[in-house]
Design a protein around this motif. Structure first.
Motif, PDB file in Angstrom:
ATOM      1  N   LEU A  86      66.186  23.305 -52.981  1.00 11.17           N
ATOM      2  CA  LEU A  86      65.203  22.712 -51.578  1.00 11.17           C
ATOM      3  C   LEU A  86      64.058  23.387 -51.854  1.00 11.17           C
ATOM      4  N   TRP A  87      63.480  24.300 -52.333  1.00  5.58           N
ATOM      5  CA  TRP A  87      61.958  24.329 -51.867  1.00  5.58           C
ATOM      6  C   TRP A  87      61.156  23.965 -53.638  1.00  5.58           C
ATOM      7  N   TYR A  88      61.990  24.460 -54.450  1.00  2.49           N
ATOM      8  CA  TYR A  88      61.530  23.711 -55.602  1.00  2.49           C
ATOM      9  C   TYR A  88      61.480  21.592 -55.617  1.00  2.49           C
ATOM     10  N   ARG A  89      61.995  21.742 -55.092  1.00  2.00           N
ATOM     11  CA  ARG A  89      62.111  20.251 -55.022  1.00  2.00           C
ATOM     12  C   ARG A  89      61.010  19.608 -53.872  1.00  2.00           C
ATOM     13  N   LEU A  90      60.616  20.754 -52.783  1.00  2.00           N
ATOM     14  CA  LEU A  90      59.488  20.060 -51.895  1.00  2.00           C
ATOM     15  C   LEU A  90      58.750  20.082 -52.611  1.00  2.00           C
ATOM     16  N   ASN A  91      58.252  21.226 -53.168  1.00  4.74           N
ATOM     17  CA  ASN A  91      57.145  21.330 -54.372  1.00  4.74           C
ATOM     18  C   ASN A  91      56.648  20.548 -54.851  1.00  4.74           C
ATOM     19  N   ILE A  92      57.190  20.185 -55.639  1.00  7.99           N
ATOM     20  CA  ILE A  92      57.178  19.061 -56.947  1.00  7.99           C
ATOM     21  C   ILE A  92      57.101  17.295 -55.865  1.00  7.99           C
ATOM     22  N   SER A  93      57.563  17.380 -55.181  1.00 10.37           N
ATOM     23  CA  SER A  93      57.199  16.087 -54.412  1.00 10.37           C
ATOM     24  C   SER A  93      55.905  15.740 -53.375  1.00 10.37           C
TER      25      SER A  93
ATOM     26  N   ALA B 217      48.711  27.164 -70.382  1.00  8.90           N
ATOM     27  CA  ALA B 217      48.956  26.294 -71.832  1.00  8.90           C
ATOM     28  C   ALA B 217      49.715  24.759 -71.209  1.00  8.90           C
ATOM     29  N   ILE B 218      49.144  24.400 -72.562  1.00 14.31           N
ATOM     30  CA  ILE B 218      49.890  22.539 -71.845  1.00 14.31           C
ATOM     31  C   ILE B 218      51.148  21.938 -72.300  1.00 14.31           C
ATOM     32  N   ASP B 219      52.178  22.578 -71.993  1.00 10.92           N
ATOM     33  CA  ASP B 219      53.211  22.540 -71.485  1.00 10.92           C
ATOM     34  C   ASP B 219      53.585  22.433 -70.412  1.00 10.92           C
ATOM     35  N   ASN B 220      54.787  21.519 -70.200  1.00 11.00           N
ATOM     36  CA  ASN B 220      55.254  21.105 -68.941  1.00 11.00           C
ATOM     37  C   ASN B 220      56.716  20.289 -69.465  1.00 11.00           C
ATOM     38  N   ILE B 221      57.211  20.632 -68.033  1.00 12.36           N
ATOM     39  CA  ILE B 221      58.634  19.431 -68.090  1.00 12.36           C
ATOM     40  C   ILE B 221      59.272  18.057 -67.416  1.00 12.36           C
ATOM     41  N   PHE B 222      59.165  17.385 -68.712  1.00  7.78           N
ATOM     42  CA  PHE B 222      59.368  16.123 -68.969  1.00  7.78           C
ATOM     43  C   PHE B 222      59.708  15.391 -67.643  1.00  7.78           C
ATOM     44  N   TRP B 223      60.858  16.189 -67.379  1.00  6.80           N
ATOM     45  CA  TRP B 223      61.928  15.481 -66.177  1.00  6.80           C
ATOM     46  C   TRP B 223      61.734  17.065 -64.418  1.00  6.80           C
ATOM     47  N   PRO B 224      60.416  17.248 -64.268  1.00  7.73           N
ATOM     48  CA  PRO B 224      60.970  18.575 -62.992  1.00  7.73           C
ATOM     49  C   PRO B 224      61.724  18.723 -62.714  1.00  7.73           C
ATOM     50  N   TYR B 225      62.460  17.480 -61.327  1.00  9.41           N
ATOM     51  CA  TYR B 225      62.936  16.844 -60.524  1.00  9.41           C
ATOM     52  C   TYR B 225      64.726  17.246 -61.458  1.00  9.41           C
ATOM     53  N   GLY B 226      64.910  17.318 -62.276  1.00 11.09           N
ATOM     54  CA  GLY B 226      65.816  16.821 -62.694  1.00 11.09           C
ATOM     55  C   GLY B 226      66.574  18.687 -63.338  1.00 11.09           C
ATOM     56  N   ALA B 227      65.334  19.534 -63.564  1.00 13.54           N
ATOM     57  CA  ALA B 227      65.623  20.765 -64.200  1.00 13.54           C
ATOM     58  C   ALA B 227      65.950  21.716 -62.744  1.00 13.54           C
ATOM     59  N   ILE B 228      66.148  20.836 -61.585  1.00 12.84           N
ATOM     60  CA  ILE B 228      66.003  21.573 -60.530  1.00 12.84           C
ATOM     61  C   ILE B 228      67.476  21.923 -60.650  1.00 12.84           C
TER      62      ILE B 228
ATOM     63  N   VAL C 141      64.457  25.744 -67.080  1.00 12.05           N
ATOM     64  CA  VAL C 141      64.193  26.267 -64.968  1.00 12.05           C
ATOM     65  C   VAL C 141      63.024  27.483 -65.216  1.00 12.05           C
ATOM     66  N   SER C 142      62.845  27.935 -66.154  1.00  9.67           N
ATOM     67  CA  SER C 142      61.497  29.292 -66.091  1.00  9.67           C
ATOM     68  C   SER C 142      59.831  28.568 -65.934  1.00  9.67           C
ATOM     69  N   LYS C 143      59.701  27.291 -66.678  1.00  9.65           N
ATOM     70  CA  LYS C 143      58.817  26.541 -66.074  1.00  9.65           C
ATOM     71  C   LYS C 143      58.766  25.183 -64.992  1.00  9.65           C
ATOM     72  N   LEU C 144      59.504  25.631 -64.002  1.00 12.26           N
ATOM     73  CA  LEU C 144      59.520  25.295 -62.582  1.00 12.26           C
ATOM     74  C   LEU C 144      58.334  26.039 -62.020  1.00 12.26           C
ATOM     75  N   LYS C 145      57.728  26.902 -62.264  1.00 14.62           N
ATOM     76  CA  LYS C 145      56.693  27.403 -61.584  1.00 14.62           C
ATOM     77  C   LYS C 145      55.978  27.293 -61.323  1.00 14.62           C
ATOM     78  N   ASN C 146      55.389  26.692 -62.529  1.00 14.17           N
ATOM     79  CA  ASN C 146      54.528  25.809 -63.294  1.00 14.17           C
ATOM     80  C   ASN C 146      54.070  24.580 -61.786  1.00 14.17           C
ATOM     81  N   TYR C 147      55.030  25.284 -61.178  1.00 14.49           N
ATOM     82  CA  TYR C 147      55.249  23.381 -60.277  1.00 14.49           C
ATOM     83  C   TYR C 147      54.999  24.055 -58.381  1.00 14.49           C
ATOM     84  N   MET C 148      54.720  24.822 -58.693  1.00 16.27           N
ATOM     85  CA  MET C 148      54.905  25.291 -57.218  1.00 16.27           C
ATOM     86  C   MET C 148      52.990  24.930 -56.963  1.00 16.27           C
TER      87      MET C 148
END
Length: 427
Positions: free
Chosen positions: A396-403, A376-387, A354-361
């Motif tokens: 909802l806010w994270y999901r909107l940003n990722i999409s 750093a090159i270090d992301n989440i493999f499945w960001p929708y799943g981490a939400i 979850v802490s890495k979700l900030k990289n998807y804002m």
């Protein structure tokens, strides 16, 4: 947690049945009587295709071809020039010096020789690289005499066994080679074309993929057909999709193909160690559930591609973007690496991601691109799943940003690919 066979029957089965039905429709339309399902994504697909062929009376031979990006690329490095560096030194989700060396399957002794040349301490070989560090390091690797030497030696060593395995499996027997794979870049088809062409094959390769983010690198690489999306179409399907998630749906109960060796009179694949018996059993039960779905379907139903896409989207987008807590538990079994060497295998989904979700804002991401922030090159493999580990309304806010981030990324990729295709069509 949802039972493995039940998940295979209710989620995996409906998705793959539609895809395989499209594959077989394409095969019949093109009069293809042999299909090669590439390991490991083809493990379930091949079994399902055989079920449908038997039920519907299709005279199509389905073969499982052991291979991987690593196994197909290794024998090409000694004759494809600078493209070898493009493949060996490309980026990824999580890159370390060890990752770059693993792509050539270098031993510790060989790695140390290269590290001395490029200024990397052995104790730092598993340290994640930032974007700037990665860019600087690959330039030093390109100048390494030892790296070039090992690349040439290992490529030559793997060439004969790989081509002998292909001949054994009948790839040179027909004017067309039809391959089945999940897709994404289509690079395996290119490597396969380079190998068989060098050995004198004059036929055509046809790839039938679930989806591709990129257009073919060259027209010479053959024909690329997609079911769910390609580089220029079905943007919505790409936005609400995740290829790492999809590959886990197609997991096989065996390791990655590293190369090939002669055993007695036959060439056999050399597979990476795969000792997780519980995971392998889980995968087999999911496959059983998916195959049961195919067996339960009516045979000889007229396939309509647009209707099929709608059915697939309904099941797949829900599973990717809105997984339940029980479904998330299923994927705690799975570890994933996007790298050809499967170096730095990480858990697909965990609460601490979850802490890495900030990289998807969206805003911070754009600011970082503009300012050249050194992330750093270090992301989440499945960001929708981490939400799922985030509470409402922030979920909802994270999901909107990722999409939205997905949308902008694929628009940019499509424009870039369009320019590239126009350039090589003009040549």
């Amino acid at each position: 947690m949802i039972d493995a066979e039940s998940y295979g029957n209710k989620v995996i089965g409906p998705i793959m049945y539609e895809y395989v039905s499209w594959i077989l429709q394409q095969a019949r339309k093109r009069n293809l009587n042999k299909l090669y399902f590439l390991a490991r994504d083809g493990y379930l697909l091949k079994q399902m295709a055989e079920v449908i062929c038997t039920k519907s009376g299709y005279n199509i031979q389905c073969k499982y071809l052991y291979c991987s990006r690593m196994a197909l690329r290794m024998p090409t490095y000694h004759f494809i020039g600078d493209e070898a560096f493009d493949l060996l030194l490309q980026g990824g989700y999580h890159i370390t010096p060890h990752t770059l060396m693993s792509r050539l399957n270098l031993s510790l002794e060989e790695r140390i020789q290269v590290y001395k040349e490029i200024g990397v301490k052995e104790e730092n070989e598993n340290k994640p690289l930032t974007h700037v560090e990665f860019s600087n390091l690959i330039e030093r690797v390109k100048d390494s005499k030892n790296y070039k030497k090992f690349m040439y030696i290992k490529s030559i060593e793997s060439y004969n066994n790989t081509l002998s395995y292909f001949k054994q499996e009948g790839l040179f027997d027909n004017a067309e080679i039809a391959i089945i794979d999940s897709g994404w870049s289509g690079s395996m088809q290119r490597s396969l074309r380079q190998l068989v062409e060098k050995e004198g094959y004059k036929g055509r390769i046809i790839g039938l993929y679930f989806g591709l983010y990129n257009a073919p690198k060259e027209i010479a690489d053959g024909e690329y057909e997609t079911y769910y999306f390609n580089a220029f179409t079905n943007m919505k399907n790409k936005v609400y999709f995740d290829n790492t998630f999809f590959e886990c749906l197609l997991a096989a109960p065996h390791g990655m193909t590293i190369g090939f060796t002669l055993k007695g009179q036959r060439y056999e694949p050399i597979l990476s160690k795969n000792v997780n018996a519980d995971l392998n059993d889980y995968i087999r039960r999911r496959v059983t559930g998916a195959i049961k779905f195919a067996l339960e379907k009516e045979g000889n139903i007229k396939f309509v591609w647009r209707d099929s896409i709608k059915r697939t989207y309904k099941v797949l987008s829900r599973a990717v973007v809105h997984p339940t807590g029980d479904e998330i538990e299923i994927f705690n079994f799975f570890k994933f690496s996007d790298d050809v060497s499967e170096d730095n295998i990480n858990t697909l989904i965990q609460k601490d991601m979850v802490s890495k979700l900030k990289n998807y804002m969206l805003v911070p991401k754009f600011i970082g691109k503009i300012t050249g922030a050194d992330n750093a090159i270090d992301n989440i493999f499945w960001p929708y799943g981490a939400i799922i580990y985030v509470k409402y309304p922030m979920r909802l806010w994270y999901r909107l940003n990722i999409s939205l981030l997905q949308l902008f990324r694929y628009i940019r990729t499509a424009l870039k690919e369009k320019r590239r295709v126009l350039n090589y069509e003009e040549i």
